[in-house]
Design an enzyme around this catalytic site. Structure first.
Site, PDB file in Angstrom:
ATOM      1  N   LYS A 199      44.847  30.819  46.330  1.00 15.20           N
ATOM      2  CA  LYS A 199      46.049  31.185  45.574  1.00 15.20           C
ATOM      3  C   LYS A 199      46.971  29.972  45.542  1.00 15.20           C
ATOM      4  O   LYS A 199      47.447  29.514  46.577  1.00 15.20           O
ATOM      5  CB  LYS A 199      46.756  32.376  46.213  1.00 15.20           C
ATOM      6  CG  LYS A 199      48.016  32.809  45.484  1.00 15.20           C
ATOM      7  CD  LYS A 199      48.653  34.001  46.171  1.00 15.20           C
ATOM      8  CE  LYS A 199      49.934  34.435  45.477  1.00 15.20           C
ATOM      9  NZ  LYS A 199      50.559  35.592  46.147  1.00 15.20           N
ATOM     10  N   LYS A 252      43.381  32.396  42.022  1.00 16.38           N
ATOM     11  CA  LYS A 252      44.598  32.762  41.292  1.00 16.38           C
ATOM     12  C   LYS A 252      45.480  31.520  41.162  1.00 16.38           C
ATOM     13  O   LYS A 252      45.737  30.856  42.161  1.00 16.38           O
ATOM     14  CB  LYS A 252      45.344  33.862  42.053  1.00 16.38           C
ATOM     15  CG  LYS A 252      46.650  34.298  41.404  1.00 16.38           C
ATOM     16  CD  LYS A 252      47.374  35.329  42.253  1.00 16.38           C
ATOM     17  CE  LYS A 252      48.671  35.758  41.602  1.00 16.38           C
ATOM     18  NZ  LYS A 252      49.425  36.720  42.427  1.00 16.38           N
TER      19      LYS A 252
END
Length: 329
Positions: A199, A252
């Site tokens: 992320k 992400k």
């Protein structure tokens, strides 16, 4: 003079002239089964607060969330990722661990009406802390190990409420092992963990922070989310999460990190999720609104690119629209 004798025997266009054969030889397929829809649940009744920076998305009270889930299920989207907007916040996010927390309430309500809807709970503290960071602040920064305690308690509480999967998004070191141990000790050894493994500290999260009321009150998240310049580090993060017990790993955002999705899928034999985040969604909607692009065509092209890169699962705010297009096809 004929050019035929000089032309190569192989003509790649032969398999492009007809739609049927194009579908036969298509290398990438997209299905509604691949999609997860993120939803934002807030206090109150009959609440539907439009999120201005994310057209078509709303903050929904529990009753309205249930209606949205019915709509999604009918369209073929069988899984949702829940984010909570609590009535009150505290310094370390313990409000998210309460039996009657907002996501716990939403989970029970959805399951009562749609027992087969697959509910994934985002596990993080940013929506629940007064300062907007993803954990407990000590000496001006998020303290890794004390945050693990709150995250694991949140996961257990949501498992007790009936979620089908937990998805830690905090990016603390060691959180998967800590959470796996806590779940197992509380008889939730069958509960899968989808780890936000790579992320990034991205500029694409802006609309989400409006939606979840989770913008940090000071500084940024670069001391715990990943540096966008790094991909080898992402592979190390993924490898560590797998070793600690993650069942699915996630990258992400998606579009600016297709290379990381590709590497993750090809280096590890594990299901890979990709989060097509709020900023990616909103850019398409803004350009579509101005008639700069064919929004549906670009949306489907983006979904296909994420699948082509290697994602098995796509978390996207486009989920219902994509499913409806696939249904018509």
């Amino acid at each position: 003079m004929s050019l035929r004798p000089l032309f190569p025997q192989t003509r790649l266009r032969r398999l492009r002239y007809n739609k049927v054969v194009r579908n036969m030889v298509a290398e990438t397929s997209l299905s509604a089964d691949d999609l997860i829809m993120p939803l934002f649940v807030c206090p109150g009744e009959k609440v539907k607060n439009p999120i201005k920076s994310m057209p078509g998305n709303d903050q929904l009270s529990v009753d309205m969330l249930v209606e949205k889930c019915k709509e999604l299920y009918t369209a073929g989207v069988k899984s949702v990722l829940l984010f909570g907007i609590p009535e009150s916040k505290d310094e370390d996010g313990t409000v998210a661990t309460h039996e009657h927390g907002i996501v716990q309430k939403a989970t029970r309500a959805i399951k009562e009406v749609l027992p087969d809807m697959y509910i994934i709970a985002d596990i993080c503290n940013c929506e629940y802390t007064t300062h907007g960071h993803c954990g407990t602040i000590i000496d001006g920064d998020v303290d890794n190990d004390s945050t693990l305690v709150t995250l694991s308690a949140q996961a257990v509480s949501l498992a007790e409420a009936g979620v089908d999967m937990v998805a830690p998004s905090d990016m603390m070191d060691g959180r998967i092992a800590h959470m796996r141990s806590a779940l197992d000790e509380n008889c939730f050894e069958k509960m899968p963990i989808m780890a936000y493994s790579a992320k990034y500290a991205s500029g694409f999260y802006g609309p989400f922070r409006d939606a979840a009321d989770s913008a940090p009150q000071f500084g940024d998240r670069s001391t715990y989310q990943m540096d966008p310049r790094n991909s080898d580090e992402a592979i190390r993060e993924v490898e560590m999460d797998i070793a600690e017990g993650a069942d699915i790993v996630m990258v992400k955002p998606a579009l600016s990190y297709l290379d990381v999705i590709y590497r993750t899928k090809h280096e590890f034999n594990i299901p890979v999720a990709a989060y097509n985040v709020s900023g990616e969604f909103s850019m398409v909607k803004a350009a579509q609104e101005r008639d700069w692009i064919d929004g549906n065509r670009v949306m489907m092209e983006i979904m296909t690119s994420i699948k082509r890169a290697g994602a098995d699962i796509i978390i996207t705010y486009h989920a219902q629209e994509v499913a409806e297009i696939l249904n018509k096809r």
